[in-house]
Design a protein around this motif. Sequence first.
Motif, PDB file in Angstrom:
ATOM      1  N   TRP A  21       0.831  -1.199   0.000  1.00  0.00           N
ATOM      2  CA  TRP A  21       0.000   0.000   0.000  1.00  0.00           C
ATOM      3  C   TRP A  21       0.880   1.270   0.000  1.00  0.00           C
ATOM      4  CZ3 TRP A  21      -3.985   2.021  -1.780  1.00  0.00           C
ATOM      5  CH2 TRP A  21      -4.537   3.193  -1.250  1.00  0.00           C
ATOM      6  N   GLN A  25       0.788   4.086  -3.002  1.00  0.00           N
ATOM      7  CA  GLN A  25       0.597   5.530  -2.792  1.00  0.00           C
ATOM      8  C   GLN A  25       1.698   6.342  -3.480  1.00  0.00           C
ATOM      9  OE1 GLN A  25       0.070   4.836   1.540  1.00  0.00           O
ATOM     10  NE2 GLN A  25      -1.426   6.466   1.355  1.00  0.00           N
ATOM     11  N   ARG A  29       0.950   8.811  -6.607  1.00  0.00           N
ATOM     12  CA  ARG A  29       1.321  10.230  -6.421  1.00  0.00           C
ATOM     13  C   ARG A  29       2.036  10.774  -7.657  1.00  0.00           C
ATOM     14  NH1 ARG A  29       5.169   9.774  -2.111  1.00  0.00           N
ATOM     15  NH2 ARG A  29       6.850  10.241  -3.553  1.00  0.00           N
ATOM     16  N   LEU A  54      -7.624   5.922  -4.745  1.00  0.00           N
ATOM     17  CA  LEU A  54      -6.648   6.328  -5.776  1.00  0.00           C
ATOM     18  C   LEU A  54      -7.357   6.433  -7.129  1.00  0.00           C
ATOM     19  CD1 LEU A  54      -3.540   4.165  -4.758  1.00  0.00           C
ATOM     20  CD2 LEU A  54      -4.205   6.450  -3.994  1.00  0.00           C
TER      21      LEU A  54
END
Length: 256
Positions: A21, A25, A29, A54
């Motif tokens: 996870w 991320q 990003r 997301l």
Amino acid sequence: MLLEGKTGIIFGVANKRSIAWAIAQALSREGMRLAFTYQGERLKEGVESLSSTLPNSILLPCDVTVDAEVDAVFKSVDEQLGRLDTLVHSVAFAPKEDLENEFVKTSRDGFKLAHDISAYSLVGLSRAAMPLLEKSGGGSIVALTYHGAVKAVEGYNLMGVAKASLEASVRYLAANLGPKNIRVNAISAGPVNTLAARGIKGFTGMLHHHAERAPLRRNVELEEIGNAALFLCSNMSSAITGEIMYVDCGYNIIGV
Ligand code: NAP
């Protein structure tokens, strides 16, 4: 953004503390669109509530020991994402009794299962991903390993042997897939308090020991592993393949 227009698939998100996870991320990003897999209905809801945060991510079922599920996942990725640039392998398992027993008592079935889920799966997933990565002009495969692959670590036992197999598989896959511009590397992470880590007897002691001995005098943060994976998945690491990159606050370099 480093990964604009790129797509990736992440195996191994169990909850918000999962290394997978943190990696997801970091990749998101920087603009990567992601597919997530979950193993069985039990975990679906949890992974779904994370992945839905997301943009444009998709969610697919996959037990990595079932070839038909692996094939179905990459078929769906082709249909729904249209391309693939990155595969993150953040999956491991060994039966609790085989981790806790003296190493010499490791069972044949436990040995097979640990290697199937924790090492062979990298080979199987890479093979299934290969046509899609090739179609995108190449790609990056990243696996997660631990120092117990190269040193005897108390309590790590069978998992250390499976990680040794995983690390050798990284090198053989890198040699095999390099001509297709597919890079294969692993991150050897320092200990992090996750669901899988709690299966290791004496894990809390291990955390303290690492923090005391590591040159940086602390344990690695999840976000730092995510950023290292981002580097390996981006063009910033375009000449790096077959490497085991330590992200452990320097712990592994210390002798006495
Ligand atoms: P985690 O959150 O528990 O992740 C492990 C994942 O493996 C879970 O999502 C688990 O799903 C999945 N998995 C197990 N068997 C599977 C199967 N048959 N098919 C598909 N998925 C399966 O723990 P983590 O610490 O983030 O682990 C991720 C990776 O990092 C592992 O390779 C681990 O060895 C490595 N690593 C961890 C540390 C650490 O200290 N935490 C350090 C170095 C390396 P289920 O929950 O359904 O089993």
